[in-house]
Design an enzyme around this catalytic site. Sequence first.
Site, PDB file in Angstrom:
ATOM      1  N   HIS A 108       0.830  -1.222   0.000  1.00 41.37           N
ATOM      2  CA  HIS A 108       0.000   0.000   0.000  1.00 41.37           C
ATOM      3  C   HIS A 108       0.863   1.272   0.000  1.00 41.37           C
ATOM      4  O   HIS A 108       0.417   2.320   0.440  1.00 41.37           O
ATOM      5  CB  HIS A 108      -0.940   0.019   1.210  1.00 41.37           C
ATOM      6  CG  HIS A 108      -1.701  -1.258   1.389  1.00 41.37           C
ATOM      7  ND1 HIS A 108      -2.938  -1.485   0.829  1.00 41.37           N
ATOM      8  CD2 HIS A 108      -1.370  -2.405   2.045  1.00 41.37           C
ATOM      9  CE1 HIS A 108      -3.351  -2.705   1.145  1.00 41.37           C
ATOM     10  NE2 HIS A 108      -2.408  -3.286   1.872  1.00 41.37           N
TER      11      HIS A 108
ATOM     12  N   SER B 237      13.796  21.446 -17.667  1.00 41.72           N
ATOM     13  CA  SER B 237      12.516  22.115 -17.875  1.00 41.72           C
ATOM     14  C   SER B 237      12.762  23.391 -18.670  1.00 41.72           C
ATOM     15  O   SER B 237      13.840  23.981 -18.594  1.00 41.72           O
ATOM     16  CB  SER B 237      11.899  22.439 -16.519  1.00 41.72           C
ATOM     17  OG  SER B 237      11.087  23.594 -16.600  1.00 41.72           O
TER      18      SER B 237
ATOM     19  N   LYS C 125      15.255  22.004 -12.569  1.00 43.35           N
ATOM     20  CA  LYS C 125      14.660  20.681 -12.738  1.00 43.35           C
ATOM     21  C   LYS C 125      15.547  19.653 -13.412  1.00 43.35           C
ATOM     22  O   LYS C 125      16.310  19.952 -14.323  1.00 43.35           O
ATOM     23  CB  LYS C 125      13.387  20.814 -13.571  1.00 43.35           C
ATOM     24  CG  LYS C 125      12.278  21.494 -12.827  1.00 43.35           C
ATOM     25  CD  LYS C 125      11.579  20.551 -11.887  1.00 43.35           C
ATOM     26  CE  LYS C 125      10.263  20.137 -12.499  1.00 43.35           C
ATOM     27  NZ  LYS C 125       9.700  18.977 -11.931  1.00 43.35           N
TER      28      LYS C 125
ATOM     29  N   GLU D 195       9.221   8.040 -17.745  1.00 41.60           N
ATOM     30  CA  GLU D 195       7.813   8.316 -18.054  1.00 41.60           C
ATOM     31  C   GLU D 195       7.456   7.781 -19.442  1.00 41.60           C
ATOM     32  O   GLU D 195       6.366   7.255 -19.666  1.00 41.60           O
ATOM     33  CB  GLU D 195       7.540   9.823 -17.953  1.00 41.60           C
ATOM     34  CG  GLU D 195       7.631  10.312 -16.513  1.00 41.60           C
ATOM     35  CD  GLU D 195       7.808  11.813 -16.388  1.00 41.60           C
ATOM     36  OE1 GLU D 195       7.480  12.546 -17.331  1.00 41.60           O
ATOM     37  OE2 GLU D 195       8.292  12.247 -15.318  1.00 41.60           O
TER      38      GLU D 195
END
Length: 462
Positions: A162, A283, A289, A296
């Site tokens: 979880h 970024s 960043k 992804e």
Amino acid sequence: MGKNKNNQTIWKTRIPKKGSNLFQKIGSSIEIDKNLYKQDIVGSVAHAEMLFRQKIISFKTKNKIIYGLNKIKNEIKKKKFTFNYKHEDIHMNIEKRLFEIIGDDAGYVHTARSRNDQVITDFKIWMRVATNDINKKLDVLIKTILKIAQKNVQTIMPGFTHLKNAQAVSFAHYMMAYVEMFNRDKFRFNNNLENLYENPLGVAALTGTSFNIDRNFTTKKLGFKKPTNNSIDTVADRDFVLDFLFSASVCSLHISRIAEELIIWNSEGFGLINLSDKIVTGSSIMPQKKNPDLLEYLRGKSGNSFGNLFSMLTILKGLPLSYFKDLQDDKELVFKTNETLNNCISILNEVLNNFSPNKKKMLELAEKGYITATDLADYLVKNHNMSFRRAYQVTASIVNFAEKKKKKLNQLDLNELKKIEPMLTSDVLKVFDLKYSVNSKKSFGGTSFANIKKMITKYKKN
Ligand code: ARG
């Protein structure tokens, strides 16, 4: 067949009117199935040899056909071949060119076969190679993970259920979970080979043929193991396509799971791993960043594979026997899935070679969340003759007490523990040690160091 004019369709005599240009363009699959040119030529050579051996075509015709086919193969290889959508697909593009090169003898090559058996023969040969190539790539990936595991047997981190800290594990054990998954993927792809070894060639359009062909000869020649049993099933069957798309989907699903895991671990909230500059992007507005774009990409691409699997399932659902044009889309779906999966495996391998565990952070996180509570319950069962349920309750009370005192379990002293369970002695304190906890899981498949080392050795031998 009289003189073959090259811009005419093969069915010109029966259908003299020129077909709609739009339909020709839409219905043509050459841009996709030109990928199968080698398999198509190998298949036609084997077929021509068989026709000659069975005395269906002459020695001279067979030789001319094989000469022409080899010439076409070279032309395509050297990019000197013009594919024409007006000839619909790879089979007819090659046949047309064969007429140009050897003349009317080309008309003999299609004896006792149809494009219906031809296309799946090509496709199955292609898929055998693609399947083996994927498995080789998975081997490389597994090796990379084994290398990481080997270096991290003693690296301790929390295992989660979880996404809450559950029990301490070795980071190597965590990584080895992915070895199991990718190994199952290999197994799944390998299982598909059985079906791919059945030779469709010779079932012709759907009935088999009245010519005295030898399907065992082409079976051997083309690296198959046996001819397919039923001519109608053979031309209608695309189970092997589903098997490939399903296996690829499960593999890309595994890739998406590890990708997501690494994305979470790389977030500032977790900070469990560092990604090298090689595998992050910046970024356009936020100068600080470093984003895990590649991960992804891997997570997202599983969606394409599932989509392709569902497209094929939907195409086949309710389709009567035997061949229909609907089936033509099978190749585009498989080629795309294959390309994406190959890219994803390579990218994941690159990512895994370019990240490092933040061992300090892993340990710090493992010290949170009363992660040794189960070890304490087990200890009570083993040393104080309690049932597990009773031990669970005693441990829960100790956790509640620690929480109230704002202490970790290993910060409680013996007197505090004895307030809740008077039987306890100082011996109990060892169970709060994370290393002790991890190493005590000696049951087969558990996270003890010795178990992990054995598993790594086993997989390295494979
Ligand atoms: N290009 C076709 C396909 O990929 C080959 C088989 C064509 N057969 C036919 N009867 N139209 O499915």
